[in-house]
Design a protein around this motif. Structure first.
Motif, PDB file in Angstrom:
ATOM      1  N   ASN A  19     -16.491  11.327  21.431  1.00  0.00           N
ATOM      2  CA  ASN A  19     -16.853   9.988  20.956  1.00  0.00           C
ATOM      3  C   ASN A  19     -17.102   8.999  22.094  1.00  0.00           C
ATOM      4  OD1 ASN A  19     -14.198   9.752  21.809  1.00  0.00           O
ATOM      5  ND2 ASN A  19     -13.535   8.550  20.049  1.00  0.00           N
ATOM      6  N   ASP A  20     -16.997   9.449  23.333  1.00  0.00           N
ATOM      7  CA  ASP A  20     -17.244   8.575  24.484  1.00  0.00           C
ATOM      8  C   ASP A  20     -18.750   8.491  24.733  1.00  0.00           C
ATOM      9  OD1 ASP A  20     -17.616   7.999  27.502  1.00  0.00           O
ATOM     10  OD2 ASP A  20     -15.470   7.654  27.210  1.00  0.00           O
ATOM     11  N   PRO A  21     -19.272   7.310  25.024  1.00  0.00           N
ATOM     12  CA  PRO A  21     -20.714   7.171  25.267  1.00  0.00           C
ATOM     13  C   PRO A  21     -21.228   7.999  26.444  1.00  0.00           C
ATOM     14  CG  PRO A  21     -19.609   5.020  25.350  1.00  0.00           C
ATOM     15  CD  PRO A  21     -18.563   6.041  25.077  1.00  0.00           C
ATOM     16  N   LEU A  60     -22.836  13.887  30.033  1.00  0.00           N
ATOM     17  CA  LEU A  60     -22.074  14.984  30.626  1.00  0.00           C
ATOM     18  C   LEU A  60     -22.409  16.317  29.991  1.00  0.00           C
ATOM     19  CD1 LEU A  60     -18.559  13.385  31.175  1.00  0.00           C
ATOM     20  CD2 LEU A  60     -20.620  13.218  32.554  1.00  0.00           C
ATOM     21  N   SER A  61     -22.724  16.297  28.706  1.00  0.00           N
ATOM     22  CA  SER A  61     -23.047  17.536  27.997  1.00  0.00           C
ATOM     23  C   SER A  61     -24.490  17.978  28.220  1.00  0.00           C
ATOM     24  CB  SER A  61     -22.796  17.355  26.498  1.00  0.00           C
ATOM     25  OG  SER A  61     -23.713  16.416  25.963  1.00  0.00           O
ATOM     26  N   SER A 120     -11.444  10.606  29.704  1.00  0.00           N
ATOM     27  CA  SER A 120     -12.061  10.140  28.450  1.00  0.00           C
ATOM     28  C   SER A 120     -13.565  10.364  28.404  1.00  0.00           C
ATOM     29  CB  SER A 120     -11.739   8.661  28.221  1.00  0.00           C
ATOM     30  OG  SER A 120     -12.262   7.868  29.272  1.00  0.00           O
ATOM     31  N   CYS A 121     -14.212  10.470  29.563  1.00  0.00           N
ATOM     32  CA  CYS A 121     -15.662  10.682  29.564  1.00  0.00           C
ATOM     33  C   CYS A 121     -16.051  11.983  28.876  1.00  0.00           C
ATOM     34  CB  CYS A 121     -16.223  10.623  30.980  1.00  0.00           C
ATOM     35  SG  CYS A 121     -15.579  11.896  32.098  1.00  0.00           S
ATOM     36  N   TRP A 122     -15.117  12.943  28.751  1.00  0.00           N
ATOM     37  CA  TRP A 122     -15.398  14.223  28.090  1.00  0.00           C
ATOM     38  C   TRP A 122     -15.058  14.206  26.605  1.00  0.00           C
ATOM     39  CZ3 TRP A 122     -18.475  17.775  29.956  1.00  0.00           C
ATOM     40  CH2 TRP A 122     -18.676  17.842  31.334  1.00  0.00           C
TER      41      TRP A 122
END
Length: 141
Positions: A67-69, A74-75, A62-64
């Motif tokens: 809409n994940d904070p 990560l990007s 979900s981290c990717w």
């Protein structure tokens, strides 16, 4: 399998996004779950191909999700704190190199105990490890 610098970076970012509050041992366990998906033995795996493919396949980590904070970190839009990222890189390096044993007993799934309720798949799966805020499973239907 050849592991690229991109694979190392994506795995470390995934570990930070999924398990940044965990000890090195906890991050190693999450990394082994990813490695178990990478090396599942199937010619064309549902999980994705290689570390980057598995980590960034939609809806696996979900981290990717956009809409994940965590996604902004990560990007690269925001900077991950260097000390935290260094630990994630150590875990990634050790697991990719195979210099640490798999503490999960072959797990392909985990969930964080901070979730409001366990995922439905966990009822029929075999729990292999509870470490920190994560519970690990294999033989998930």
């Amino acid at each position: 399998m050849t592991v690229s610098e991109k694979d190392r970076d994506i795995l470390a970012r995934t570990l930070w996004g999924e398990a940044r509050g965990e000890s090195l041992a906890g991050q190693i366990a999450v990394a082994w779950t990813i490695r178990n998906r990478v090396f599942d033995g199937k010619a064309k795996s549902w999980w994705g191909e290689g570390y980057t493919g598995v980590c960034q396949k939609p809806y696996q980590f979900s981290c990717w999700n956009r809409n994940d904070p965590n996604f902004a970190y990560l990007s690269g839009a925001k900077q991950i704190p260097s000390r935290e990222f260094a630990q994630a890189q150590i875990a990634a390096d050790q697991v990719m190199a195979g210099t640490v044993a798999d503490p999960t007993g072959g797990a392909s799934h985990y969930y964080a105990t901070t979730m409001p309720k366990p995922p439905a798949w966990a009822k029929a799966a075999k729990q292999t490890l509870k470490l920190g805020q994560h519970i690990f499973f294999k033989d998930v239907p």
